[in-house]
Each structure stands twice: as C-alpha cells, then as structure tokens.
Write an enzyme that holds these catalytic residues in place. Structure first.
Site, mmCIF file in Angstrom:
data_model
loop_
_atom_site.group_PDB
_atom_site.id
_atom_site.type_symbol
_atom_site.label_atom_id
_atom_site.label_comp_id
_atom_site.label_asym_id
_atom_site.label_seq_id
_atom_site.Cartn_x
_atom_site.Cartn_y
_atom_site.Cartn_z
ATOM 1 N N GLY A 172 0.703 -1.607 -0.253
ATOM 2 C CA GLY A 172 0.384 -0.094 0.183
ATOM 3 C C GLY A 172 1.110 1.175 -0.158
ATOM 4 C CB SER A 173 0.028 4.612 0.739
ATOM 5 O OG SER A 173 -0.360 4.687 2.307
ATOM 6 C CG PHE A 178 -1.540 5.839 -6.844
ATOM 7 C CD1 PHE A 178 -0.592 4.740 -6.862
ATOM 8 C CD2 PHE A 178 -2.351 5.236 -6.393
ATOM 9 C CE1 PHE A 178 -0.359 3.601 -6.359
ATOM 10 C CE2 PHE A 178 -2.647 3.805 -6.224
ATOM 11 C CZ PHE A 178 -1.561 2.619 -6.851
ATOM 12 C CB CYS A 219 3.377 0.421 -6.806
ATOM 13 S SG CYS A 219 3.248 -1.352 -7.225
ATOM 14 C CD GLU A 241 5.044 -3.183 -3.765
ATOM 15 O OE1 GLU A 241 4.931 -2.081 -4.457
ATOM 16 O OE2 GLU A 241 3.683 -4.092 -3.599
ATOM 17 C CD GLU A 275 3.234 6.015 -5.866
ATOM 18 O OE1 GLU A 275 3.223 5.050 -6.743
ATOM 19 O OE2 GLU A 275 3.077 6.047 -4.313
#
Length: 491
Positions: free
Chosen positions: A236-237, A388, A292, A258, A386
């Site tokens: 996740g974030s 996203f 990601c 991750e 990021e």
C-alpha cells in the site's frame, strides 16, 4: 468443477454481510457497501471487521496452523492446483468482476485472473521445494539448518490490483505452512479477498487456515498488534506502511513492506521516438496510473525532448476515458473522490510553480483525462511525490550523468527503466539506479509471478516478495541436531 447457478463462484449470497474463516460468518463490526467506481452504484455488501473480529480470527488461525503445516507437501500442492483450475474455469466471470470493482478495463481484469492462476501454480511448486541444508557436525550427530513456517501471517492488501496483490502473499504464505489472516481493502473486498476465499473453499482448504476480513484502520492495527501473528505483509501507500512498520516493529514481528515509489523512465537521445512514446504512454496511463510501478517521471534527453513531448501529448489526447464495463476505453475511473482531489492538487500546485499542461488536466466526476506535464523540476510536487493517477511528468536532461542524478533524486523508487538501442550505454545507467526493479528497453510496469518484487527506502525498506524471495519471507531458520543417544556431561 461445475457450479450451479445458485452456487456459482461469485454468488454474493455466500458473502453478503459476512466474513470468511473457512465458513461464512457474521461480522461484529457491521457491514460495508461496495460501490462500483464506474457507475457510483452499489455492487455488493460485505462484512466489515472490527478489532474483535480480527482477534478471534488470529486465535483461530493459530489453532489451525500446526495441522496445516503437518499436511504433506504433495497434498498442499494439489490443493493449490485445484484452486488454480477453479479460477481458470471461471475466468470470464472473475475478469469482469475485477474490472467492475476496481474501475479497470476488461483486459486489466483478465490480467489479474491470469496472474493469480500463475501465482497458485508457483505456490504448488514452492510447497514441494526442499528448505534447508545439512551442516558440518562432529561424528555421531546430524546437524540441520531448516526453514520452518513463521506461524500466522497477517496480510493487508490494496485496492489497485487487489486479486494479484492479495494472492501474491496469500498463496506462498500458505504453501510454506503458515495460516493467513487477510485484510483486503474494503473498496475491493471481493477481488482482493472473497474471490480467493471461494477458490480455496471449493478446492477443499481446511477451516481456519485462511481468514478474510475486510476492514478499516482499526482492523489493520489489530492485525499488526495481535500476539498470535508472527508476520505482517503489507502492500500500500508509504504513509500507511510507516504506521504498519512501526506497529509490527514495536511488537517484534517480521514485517514485509511493498510500498510506492517515484519511478523513473529514462529516454536516451538515440531511442526510436515512436517506440519510446508507446512505452511511456503504457507505463504512465495503464489503469489510470494507479500502479506502484507507473512511469510518473519521464526523463528525456534534450535533442528529442520537444518532439517526444508533442507526440506523447497527442497520444494522451486520443486515449478515451469512460466506464470500462460500458464500452471500449483506455482509462476508467479513479477509485474514489479523495484520490481525485489529491491528483488535482498536485497538478495545480505544480502548474503554479511553473509546470505546463501539455495534455489533459480535466476530469468529469472520477474520470480523469490522461495528463502530461512539462517543465517539471525538483521541488515541484509533480516531481517529488508519487501521484498515483493518470499524470506523467516530462523532465529534460543533457548528459547521461545528469539523467542518473535526477532519476536517483528520491527517497525510494520501486521501478526504473532506460530505453536506448545501445544496451551497454543503458547498462551503465541501470547499474547505478537506486530502484528495486530495473528494465532495459521496456517501460516501468512489469511483474511476473516468479520475480522478487520490492525496493529500498520509502518504496519498501528493502524487503521483497515473490519468486525466490518467498521462502525467505514466509519461513524462518531453525537449527536442528539429532543424536542417537544423549551425551554424558561432566556435571
């Protein structure tokens, strides 16, 4: 296997307002309505776990673990193959549901199901691998270093590729003899949880071995702190990953993270322009950039930057946006309003700081256009964060050394890539890129079922899952010595 219409794999009569522990049971935390992003209409209703639900599941998983680990490797492998066959037999139904629940195009749903099947076959092979070594030892003693299950593994998975990113952890954790408590994102609880539960249920997984509990932060924190859980695998974030790492570390649990990353795609001046634009568009805009590994920062050498920017902007303008379930589109909706507002804020702040919108920049509801920004520099949000979302940023550079310096200007990068017909030149850059996944003559979005997947820094603190990394993640070393008779000691 043939399921009746009333008992089909994705009949929500099974999971409506329920959780899974091998059976379907009511939730202590109430229920959660699942909304289809493409229509805004209810898609399903599932159980919503609270801390009490998690505590009960973790205790039950701990009770079931020894018997599951004691099952023969061949029996476990057969079970994974049966689960894979069930997914294959229901491929079309599952693909459409994944697309609808995630807001993805149908090929994206098909990709998730296809990869989940591959991961199950990988897990079947993993279950039968030898896990240990015979060590040198004095005569009369056998000394072994062997890998043993960790126990109960807690898994927290995200909304963007929920089936793949849940299965990537669930299947190998189970294959290594652990039991699993899975908390999928409540926005995608079926693709990220109950789809997996149904496949394993039909395959004959014993009760208590897999628990699926959609829930919010309360459930996630309970999972990270429960005394029965030996490991947390989180995808996740970065912000939530910091909290998960903090809680798991405080309770001395193994943690695998991750996270995201500000990924770099480097286009050198000898690259084929059309091929480079094609790679960049795919890496930047696939699944609305909610990946990601998305190519969020595109570094283009000055001799071709203007032409590249023009061609990429033209391609972005031509990508149709709409509900993937209702027609042929390239981009579907963003997952929710919060994500939309964040993307709008990053674009606005970067433009205010001097960036230019070359294409896109507009939205209708959750449907955001493919957006290309130019003139992006360090210090702008578009460079530093990021996004996203379906936004990519073009940054010019003059020398290969400058490209490397700019690309490594981050706190953590999951993926990077270099495009050039000169492999030697590309490799000189690649060898110094600080990223977990690196590709030559391809874009940044790549993942096979058998590769280690992870990255340094804020992209995951150096942990990896998948392929050869799975045994390291989901088992621990144990030293075992065996003697025929006990020795006589001097006191």
């Amino acid at each position: 296997m043939s399921l009746s219409a009333s008992d089909k794999l994705l009949s929500d009569l099974r999971w409506r307002d329920r959780l899974f522990n091998g059976n379907w049971l009511p939730s202590q935390g109430g229920v959660c309505e699942v909304v289809e992003p493409g229509t805004g209409e209810p898609l399903s209703s599932v159980g919503f776990a609270n801390a009490t639900d998690v505590t009960t599941a973790c205790a039950d998983a701990a009770k079931a673990q020894a018997e599951w680990a004691g099952l023969g490797a061949r029996e476990r492998a057969d079970l994974f193959r049966r689960a894979a066959n069930i997914l294959q037999q229901n491929f079309d139904e599952l693909s459409v549901y994944v697309a609808r629940e995630t807001g993805g195009i149908i090929p994206k749903g098909q990709h998730e199901v296809r990869e989940a099947i591959a991961i199950l076959h990988h897990a079947a092979a993993l279950a039968q691998q030898s896990c240990g070594e015979i060590l040198q030892s004095p005569p009369g003693r056998l000394s072994l270093a062997r890998r043993v299950p960790r126990g109960v593994v807690g898994i927290i998975s995200p909304f963007n590729f929920p089936l793949v990113l849940s299965m990537r952890a669930v299947a190998p954790a189970l294959a290594c003899g652990n039991t699993v408590v899975l908390k999928p994102d409540p926005q995608t609880p079926v693709s990220g949880g109950f789809m997996i539960a149904r496949a394993f249920e039909e395959a004959g997984l014993p009760e208590g071995v897999l628990h699926v509990l959609p829930g919010a932060a309360e459930a996630g924190e309970a999972l990270c702190t429960d005394r029965h859980v030996q490991m947390i695998q989180f995808t996740g974030s970065t912000a939530v990953g910091r909290r998960v790492g903090e809680l798991a570390g405080k309770h001395l649990k193994k943690v695998s993270l991750e996270l995201g990353g500000n990924n770099a795609l480097i286009i050198l001046d000898d690259a084929d322009l059309d091929v480079a634009v094609n790679n960049a568009a795919w890496g930047a805009f696939l699944h609305q950039g909610q990946i990601c590994m998305a190519a969020s920062r595109i570094f283009v050498q000055e001799p071709i930057r203007e032409a590249f920017t023009r061609k990429l902007a033209e391609k972005a303008e031509q990508l149709p946006v709409g509900n993937p379930a209702a027609g042929q589109v390239a981009l579907g909706p963003l997952i929710n309003e919060k994500q939309l507002q964040r993307i709008k804020s990053i674009i606005a702040d970067s433009v205010a700081a001097g960036a230019r919108i070359e294409a896109g920049g507009e939205h209708e509801g959750l449907f955001h256009q493919a957006t290309v920004l130019s003139g992006v520099k360090p210090g702008m949000r578009a460079f530093d964060e990021e996004c996203f979302g379906p936004v990519t940023n073009i940054i010019g550079f003059n020398t290969d050394e400058e490209a490397l310096q700019l690309a490594n200007q981050h706190e953590g990068s999951l993926a990077a890539a270099v495009i050039s017909p000169s492999v030697g030149r590309a490799m000189r850059i690649v060898d110094q890129l600080k990223s977990g996944l690196v590709h030559v003559n391809d874009q940044t979005v790549n993942d096979d079922a058998n590769n280690p997947f992870g990255a340094p820094g804020v992209a995951g603190a150096g942990s990896s899952v998948g392929g050869p990394a799975d045994i390291d993640e989901y088992t621990r070393w144990q030293w075992l010595t065996i003697k025929d008779t006990p020795p006589q000691y001097p006191f």
